[in-house]
Design a protein around this motif. Structure first.
Motif, PDB file in Angstrom:
ATOM      1  N   ALA A   1       0.985  13.960  -4.486  1.00  0.00           N
ATOM      2  CA  ALA A   1      -0.576  13.663  -4.229  1.00  0.00           C
ATOM      3  C   ALA A   1      -1.210  13.627  -5.488  1.00  0.00           C
ATOM      4  O   ALA A   1      -2.347  12.793  -5.313  1.00  0.00           O
ATOM      5  CB  ALA A   1      -0.981  14.596  -3.300  1.00  0.00           C
TER       6      ALA A   1
ATOM      7  N   SER B   1       3.308  13.355   1.076  1.00  0.00           N
ATOM      8  CA  SER B   1       3.227  14.490   0.160  1.00  0.00           C
ATOM      9  C   SER B   1       4.434  15.249  -0.252  1.00  0.00           C
ATOM     10  O   SER B   1       5.362  14.880   0.551  1.00  0.00           O
ATOM     11  CB  SER B   1       2.137  15.629   0.716  1.00  0.00           C
TER      12      SER B   1
ATOM     13  N   LYS C   1       2.882   6.897  -8.609  1.00  0.00           N
ATOM     14  CA  LYS C   1       3.093   6.755  -6.929  1.00  0.00           C
ATOM     15  C   LYS C   1       4.039   5.403  -6.662  1.00  0.00           C
ATOM     16  O   LYS C   1       5.049   5.635  -5.932  1.00  0.00           O
ATOM     17  CB  LYS C   1       1.916   6.814  -6.235  1.00  0.00           C
TER      18      LYS C   1
ATOM     19  N   ALA D   1       0.790  -1.174   0.054  1.00  0.00           N
ATOM     20  CA  ALA D   1      -0.012   0.088  -0.103  1.00  0.00           C
ATOM     21  C   ALA D   1       1.004   1.131  -0.178  1.00  0.00           C
ATOM     22  O   ALA D   1       1.883   1.308   0.484  1.00  0.00           O
ATOM     23  CB  ALA D   1      -1.009   0.012   1.157  1.00  0.00           C
ATOM     24  N   VAL D   2       0.239   2.259  -0.677  1.00  0.00           N
ATOM     25  CA  VAL D   2       1.058   3.627  -0.661  1.00  0.00           C
ATOM     26  C   VAL D   2       0.803   4.057   0.771  1.00  0.00           C
ATOM     27  O   VAL D   2      -0.234   4.275   1.268  1.00  0.00           O
ATOM     28  CB  VAL D   2       0.424   4.494  -1.822  1.00  0.00           C
ATOM     29  N   PRO D   3       1.910   4.757   1.498  1.00  0.00           N
ATOM     30  CA  PRO D   3       1.788   5.268   2.820  1.00  0.00           C
ATOM     31  C   PRO D   3       0.732   6.373   2.702  1.00  0.00           C
ATOM     32  O   PRO D   3       0.817   7.130   2.050  1.00  0.00           O
ATOM     33  CB  PRO D   3       3.186   5.548   3.416  1.00  0.00           C
ATOM     34  N   GLN D   4       0.140   6.516   3.646  1.00  0.00           N
ATOM     35  CA  GLN D   4      -1.042   7.537   4.014  1.00  0.00           C
ATOM     36  C   GLN D   4      -0.151   8.926   4.426  1.00  0.00           C
ATOM     37  O   GLN D   4       0.788   8.803   5.262  1.00  0.00           O
ATOM     38  CB  GLN D   4      -1.880   7.391   4.994  1.00  0.00           C
ATOM     39  N   GLY D   5      -0.573  10.057   3.965  1.00  0.00           N
ATOM     40  CA  GLY D   5      -0.052  11.234   4.398  1.00  0.00           C
ATOM     41  C   GLY D   5       1.272  11.600   3.611  1.00  0.00           C
ATOM     42  O   GLY D   5       1.725  12.769   4.019  1.00  0.00           O
TER      43      GLY D   5
END
Length: 628
Positions: free
Chosen positions: A131, A80, A138, A74-78
């Protein structure tokens, strides 16, 4: 010296050990495909190699200064910032004992050069906003972030998940040219076949090292499982005989039989400690009345999303002037880049969205089942049981009343797991839950949007076989190239400016036909209102027949591959048969007890049946390839 050496490593999280006394050695330059069923510990092993998880027992010896980079599922959250900033973040320490030197103008210049070089190699825009990138881009940025420190080992956990076909092809080509050490988990058989030079399989807590490519592993694995089943059957037979003997009473407890009693105790211990091979999914489509011959007819369909207020950007059509006819029994694959509108096209064909121009007509007696890639059909606040049957204890499957717990066990949910909330399930479990929902009702039109994400290889191959046998109509969005090759009979490809072009055959056929059509300009939307049910040719303007791929007339892609492989299979079976006949002619075999004779005789009988079936299948395929 090996980059990493694991010795007698064990890890558990309660219950049976995930990894039990395993050993593994990784050499420089290897490309290791890590296989195993969902939940067996593949991600756990990657975390141990990366230094993120310490084993409960055993030792791990790493080469001094070893650098390890990881690309998670999964792409890490947050996360940017500009692409260059994200990539430069990979210059931080990458494992428990290694870090890159920092400080000073020379070091800063060297680090900027590393960042610029990897961004250029991976064809990224350093100023782009992370983002706003697509999922595929990504993951490309995150891979660059891992590679910027020039790691010794790169760990990839399902790197093709949620990527479109073009992104997968780019990643495959890049990694094929990469000279470092790769360890990757994937369910994409084409990706595995292209990259893996060594297969490591996690099976019931053990590591099985196959020093071969994926195709060789597949052939050998079946033989090993067959031999294991034979050995376990002989062991169980002996145990049953000894248990029957001990029940005879006092004679079994005489002094002269104490050794036999102790041997029986050892057999019981071995049987208790045996870790059974998990059973396969037992899933079947429910029988239902056939649909009408016509399933879906689209005429001149166009659709685009309305811009939001104040949005002045150019909104291109998602679908433009698209026509097609889908008949009963057709198996249609839908491909295109991420964000091109594959799910939108499905919703238009199903009537969930109304076209802005044109019309979509449906045939009669349609029973449609939809597999949603976003799993929006699952209520995470309800249990597995309630998600399938909405509070009912029993469901009817092919006219037979079944308890829901028993039905879910066919999908590898234990009674305890069937009572947990859907929100805590793993990705693979959620996909199996969706399949359980899907097959709990009759269907003659099956719609599947990216069904292969998070499935292990065994489940994926079972699903593929089911789709091949399915007698209804199939619409499937997928990035799995082998699944498209083996299952679908035509491709709908979303191309530029809302164009949807139609091609006969599977993925390889689509790739072959694309260059031929590109020279004459971009094709218009397919016009297939009058196409026959069999649809032997694409509805778009066809290339010259002489330039079409050479394929035996009347055979599907899968059947042609099967026919090409059969002579080699027959030769291997006959060689094994000759070897066993020679073994049976050797008097020494009869001096070592009867077990080997029994096994050899049973195998010879099985070989005769397999050879007869192989010759019969070969004749049938040859007859189909040359009709009349």
């Amino acid at each position: 010296m090996a980059l990493l050496n694991m010795r007698d490593v064990s890890v558990g999280f309660g219950g049976a050990l995930v990894l039990e006394g395993v050993s593994l050695q990784i050499e420089r330059g290897e490309r290791v495909g890590l296989l195993g069923r969902n939940g067996v510990g593949k991600t756990t092993l990657l975390r141990i190699i990366a230094g993120e998880l310490a084993p409960d027992e055993g030792t791990i010896v790493r080469q001094q200064g070893l650098r390890v980079a990881s690309l998670a599922q999964a792409v890490p959250q947050g996360l940017s910032g500009a692409v260059a900033e994200i990539v430069a973040g990979g210059l931080a320490p990458t494992d428990a004992g290694a870090s890159l030197a920092t400080g000073g103008e020379e070091d800063a210049w060297r680090q900027r050069l590393q960042v610029d070089t990897i961004i250029s190699r991976m064809q990224l825009d350093p100023a782009a906003d992370f983002a706003l990138l697509s999922a595929g881009m990504k993951r490309r940025v995150l891979l660059a972030r891992g590679l910027v420190c020039d790691p010794d080992i790169v760990l990839l956990d399902e790197p093709t998940n949620h990527l479109d076909i073009d992104a997968i092809a780019w990643l495959e080509d890049f990694l094929r040219r990469y000279r470092g050490t790769l360890i990757f988990v994937t369910h994409d058989r084409a990706f595995l076949r292209a990259l893996a030079s060594r297969i490591i399989e996690i099976d019931r807590g053990r590591l099985v090292d196959w020093a071969c490519d994926y195709d060789t592993f597949s052939a050998r694995k079946g033989a090993v499982l067959e031999a294991e089943a034979t050995q376990e059957a002989l062991f169980d037979k002996k145990l049953a005989q000894e248990e029957a003997w001990i029940r005879q009473g006092i004679e079994a407890r005489r002094t002269r039989n104490e050794g036999r009693v102790r041997a029986l105790e050892r057999l019981r211990v071995q049987r208790r400690e045996r870790r059974e091979l998990p059973g396969p999914l037992r899933i079947r489509f429910q029988e239902v009345e056939r649909s009408g011959k016509l399933v879906i007819r689209a005429k001149g369909v166009s659709f685009s999303y309305d811009p939001s207020p104040g949005d002045t950007s150019d909104h291109r059509p998602v679908v433009r002037d698209f026509s097609t006819t889908i008949m009963r029994g057709d198996k249609v694959g839908i491909v295109g880049p991420n964000g091109s509108g594959k799910t939108t096209l499905l919703r238009l064909l199903l009537g969930d969205l109304q076209p802005q121009m044109g019309a979509v007509d449906h045939g009669t007696n349609l029973e449609i089942a939809y597999f949603d890639q976003l799993r929006a059909q699952l209520d995470e606040d309800r249990t597995v049981l309630d998600n399938v049957a909405d509070g009912l204890e029993f469901i009817t499957v092919n006219g037979r009343r079944r308890h829901l717990i028993g039905y879910l066990q066919d999908f590898l949910f234990t009674p305890e797991r069937a009572r947990v909330y859907a929100g805590i399930l793993s990705g693979g479990e959620r996909n199996r839950l969706l399949l359980a929902r899907l097959f709990a009702r009759p269907t003659n039109v099956l719609v599947m949007d990216e069904p292969t994400n998070d499935l292990d290889l065994e489940t994926l191959e079972l699903l593929e076989d089911l789709l091949l046998e399915y007698e209804g109509t199939l619409l499937m969005v997928s990035h799995d190239r082998e699944l498209l090759n083996n299952v679908v009979s035509s491709i709908l490809a979303l191309e530029e400016d809302g164009c949807v072009a139609e091609y006969a055959g599977g993925y390889d056929d689509w790739i072959r036909q694309r260059p031929e059509l590109a020279g004459a300009g971009r094709p218009n939307a397919a016009t297939a209102a009058d196409k026959a049910a069999s649809r032997p040719a694409p509805a778009n303007p066809s290339p010259d027949p002489s330039s079409r791929p050479d394929r035996a007339r009347g055979l599907t892609y899968r059947e042609q591959r099967e026919m090409e492989a059969l002579p080699g299979q027959i030769e291997a079976l006959e060689s094994e048969q000759s070897r066993l006949y020679g073994l049976m002619a050797d008097p020494a075999i009869y001096q070592g007890g009867g077990d080997e004779v029994v096994r050899a005789t049973a195998r010879l009988e099985a070989l005769e049946r397999e050879l007869a079936e192989a010759y019969k299948r070969w004749e049938a395929l040859e007859a189909k390839a040359t009709p009349g």
